[in-house]
Write a protein that holds these residues in place. Structure first.
Motif, short mmCIF file in Angstrom:
data_model
loop_
_atom_site.label_atom_id
_atom_site.label_comp_id
_atom_site.label_asym_id
_atom_site.label_seq_id
_atom_site.Cartn_x
_atom_site.Cartn_y
_atom_site.Cartn_z
N PHE A 124 1.47 8.39 2.04
CA PHE A 124 0.82 7.38 2.90
C PHE A 124 0.89 7.72 4.38
CE2 PHE A 124 4.40 5.21 4.77
CZ PHE A 124 5.43 5.29 3.83
N LYS B 59 -7.41 4.52 3.13
CA LYS B 59 -6.80 5.71 3.75
C LYS B 59 -5.95 5.39 4.96
CE LYS B 59 -10.34 8.77 1.94
NZ LYS B 59 -11.71 8.26 1.89
N HIS C 39 13.21 4.98 2.69
CA HIS C 39 12.90 3.55 2.79
C HIS C 39 14.16 2.70 2.70
CE1 HIS C 39 10.84 -0.24 1.00
NE2 HIS C 39 10.87 -0.31 2.32
N GLN C 40 14.72 2.59 1.49
CA GLN C 40 15.92 1.75 1.36
C GLN C 40 17.08 2.51 0.73
OE1 GLN C 40 15.03 -2.09 -0.38
NE2 GLN C 40 13.63 -2.64 1.28
N ARG D 237 8.21 10.32 -7.09
CA ARG D 237 8.06 8.90 -6.76
C ARG D 237 9.43 8.26 -6.67
NH1 ARG D 237 3.90 5.66 -6.82
NH2 ARG D 237 1.99 6.70 -7.44
N TRP E 275 0.83 -1.22 0.00
CA TRP E 275 0.00 0.00 0.00
C TRP E 275 0.86 1.26 0.00
CZ3 TRP E 275 -0.95 3.60 4.12
CH2 TRP E 275 -1.96 4.53 3.82
N LYS E 276 2.00 1.20 0.68
CA LYS E 276 2.86 2.39 0.72
C LYS E 276 3.30 2.77 -0.69
CE LYS E 276 4.40 1.42 5.37
NZ LYS E 276 5.42 0.79 6.19
N ALA E 277 3.50 1.80 -1.53
CA ALA E 277 3.95 2.08 -2.90
C ALA E 277 2.79 2.25 -3.87
CB ALA E 277 4.84 0.94 -3.38
N LEU E 278 1.69 1.58 -3.62
CA LEU E 278 0.64 1.45 -4.65
C LEU E 278 -0.68 2.09 -4.24
CD1 LEU E 278 1.43 -2.27 -5.55
CD2 LEU E 278 2.17 -0.23 -6.78
N ARG E 279 -0.68 2.90 -3.20
CA ARG E 279 -1.92 3.45 -2.67
C ARG E 279 -2.70 4.25 -3.71
NH1 ARG E 279 -1.54 8.36 -3.25
NH2 ARG E 279 -3.75 8.58 -2.80
N HIS F 279 10.74 1.58 -5.19
CA HIS F 279 9.42 1.01 -4.90
C HIS F 279 8.26 1.97 -5.15
CE1 HIS F 279 12.32 -0.94 -2.03
NE2 HIS F 279 11.95 -1.93 -2.82
N GLY F 280 8.60 3.19 -5.52
CA GLY F 280 7.52 4.08 -5.93
C GLY F 280 6.81 4.82 -4.81
N TRP F 281 7.36 4.88 -3.60
CA TRP F 281 6.72 5.70 -2.57
C TRP F 281 6.57 7.12 -3.09
CZ3 TRP F 281 9.00 4.57 3.00
CH2 TRP F 281 8.75 3.22 3.32
N GLU F 282 5.46 7.75 -2.76
CA GLU F 282 5.18 9.10 -3.25
C GLU F 282 5.51 10.11 -2.16
OE1 GLU F 282 1.01 7.89 -3.46
OE2 GLU F 282 1.00 8.56 -5.53
#
Ligand code: FES
Lengths: 370, 137
Positions: free
Chosen positions: B99, A288, B50-51, B82, A277-281, B86-89
């Motif tokens: 998130f 939420k 993250h990493q 991003r 979810w952290k990456a694909l939310r 892993h694409g965290w925003e």
């Protein structure tokens, strides 16, 4: 046998009454369906042995290989099958365990995955009325979940409107078909379930039976052992679907109780969902909070068949690790072969956790008025 | 600390950081990435919380805003970077992860002053290295 575990209240969330014979349904069933099912005055006799010669109930393709696939210590004195006699079950299980309430989930009550939905719907209503009339009214400790027809949400809503306010009905036993639980298809059912304060209960029954049965992720199992062990995959898939589709955002007070799918798999499911979810939310922007937070808030799990790690305390540690103390519901699964005995299965649980599992959690997760 | 009290460091000319351009600078061993999106210059620590991969390779994008179930609402156009792994925003405006506000990349104060792109730092760096940087984005 006497109870050795002391408890301060016990709600058994999974007890199975069964029909001795489909003819028991005749008083509750429309003639058209009796005719379809070849019961009552429509019995077909010898033709029943013909392939396609008469109605066949959608029973499991996976036969239990044990000599007696039910508890062999639970045959009632009249020699009928275990789970068929309300008075005997009450003494053999409820008196012995000092059970306060037993939630009856009908055995072979469902035709949820059957190809003819109208027949399934009528059968389901009759099964509900039979369970209510023969069982629930026979002992004040009995409560029941009502069956519905998940392939037809409009009909399911009507059935809930018909009987769902009865105080003895404490949940909605929906059963699994090949539509994942989160899909909008089911939302009318969830809406009325939330409004009536009835949890959705998912219990294996249809897996491997009717034409609309859910698949096992890859393909058919070869054996009962393979089938039984794979049930957790279906539970897991449905938890993922419920959270990702936003069901618990839309219905924040809805409870979904997974009975008999195991529960230890929820730990890695939570970890993996939270990570994804952290990456694909952005793909599920209506989710939420961390997925694990919805799971902890809205989903509950029956304890049986309890997982048995080589070091029993590992299970307790896992429950503590993921904060699942409030999520587990005691289930005996009487009279099935894979049931759990109260005094042994929870030996390693600390007293406080045991009380939650035995009483507090079921009380909070089903619509039970003590 | 106000901008006046901070250390002023000219990174490059405005011409060297045009729309879509990226620059990398290392100050006392810490890499800082700069980019311009929708006319605005941003500077951030070049390491994902993250990493740890270099954030400067990240895509600048918009995203789906928190919404009602089964409804998509696009927004924050080109205000999100991003992580390239892993694409965290992360918000380019605040550094915070979409998130959770508890997770963020460190953002630096950067201004365009006349023809100069200027970083405002808490203290004067002892070593400054302008590094070669190229990515396909
Ligand atoms: S390293 Fe940046 S999101 Fe994983």
């Amino acid at each position: 046998m006497t109870t050795r575990v002391k408890h301060n209240g016990l709600i058994d969330c999974d007890v199975h009454p069964v029909l001795s014979d489909f003819n028991e349904l005749v008083p509750y069933l429309d003639e058209s369906i009796q005719q379809y099912m070849n019961i009552g005055k429509f019995a077909k006799g010898a033709l029943a042995k013909q392939n396609s010669g008469s109605f066949k109930f959608p029973s499991s393709a996976y036969a239990n290989p044990l000599p007696v696939p039910l508890r062999a210590d639970a045959f009632p004195p009249n020699g009928d099958i275990p789970g068929s006699d309300p008075a005997f079950l009450a003494s053999d299980l409820l008196d012995r365990c000092q059970t306060d309430f037993a939630i009856l989930n009908i055995g072979h009550g469902t035709m949820s995955a059957f190809h003819n939905v109208e027949v399934a719907a009528k059968y389901t209503s009759a099964a509900n009325d039979w369970l209510y009339g023969k069982w629930v009214k026979s002992d004040p400790r009995y409560r029941m979940t009502m069956e519905i027809t998940p392939l037809d949400p409009a009909q399911a809503v009507q059935e809930i409107e018909r009987i769902g306010k009865r105080p003895e009905i404490v949940g909605i036993n929906m059963h699994c078909v090949n539509i994942p639980l989160g899909k909008r298809h089911y939302w009318p059912i969830y809406e009325i379930a939330e409004a009536y304060d009835l949890p959705i209960v998912l219990h294996p029954d249809t897996e491997g039976t009717g034409e609309y049965a859910a698949s096992f992720g890859v393909g058919p199992a070869s054996t009962y052992m393979e089938w039984h062990t794979s049930l957790g995959l279906i539970g897991q898939r449905n938890v993922i679907s419920l959270v990702c589709e936003g069901v618990f955002e839309r219905f924040p007070n809805l409870k979904v109780n997974f009975i008999e799918y195991g529960f230890s798999w929820i730990a890695p499911t939570m970890w993996r969902m939270d990570k994804n979810w952290k990456a694909l939310r952005h793909e599920v922007p209506w989710v939420k909070m961390l997925p694990s937070e919805y799971i902890r808030r809205n989903i509950r799990f029956g304890t049986q068949p309890i997982e048995e790690p080589a070091r029993p305390k590992d299970l307790v540690e896992l429950i503590q690790m993921i904060g699942a103390e409030h999520m587990l519901l005691f289930c005996s699964d009487y009279p099935h072969w894979d049931g759990d005995e109260l005094e042994r299965a929870f030996l390693h649980f600390p007293g406080e956790l045991r009380h939650k599992v035995f009483y507090e959690n079921p009380l909070a997760s089903f619509r039970i008025q003590p | 600390m106000s901008a006046q009290e901070k250390h002023r460091l000219v990174v490059c000319s405005a011409e060297e950081l045009r729309e879509g351009d990226r620059r990398l600078i290392e100050l006392d061993g810490v890499e800082i990435g700069l980019l311009r999106a929708e006319g605005t210059c941003y500077a951030f620590r070049n390491s994902c919380p993250h990493q740890g991969v270099p954030m400067l390779y990240g895509s600048v994008v918009g995203t789906m805003l928190p919404s009602q179930p089964q409804e998509y609402v696009y927004g924050l156009h080109n205000e999100i970077i991003r992580c390239p792994l892993h694409g965290w925003e992360f918000s380019l405006k605040t550094g915070k992860a979409m998130f959770s506000p508890a997770v963020s990349i460190k953002m630096y104060e950067v201004k365009e002053e006349g023809d100069e792109v200027v970083l405002y730092l808490d203290r004067q760096p002892q070593s400054i290295t302008r590094k070669q940087f190229a990515c396909v984005l």
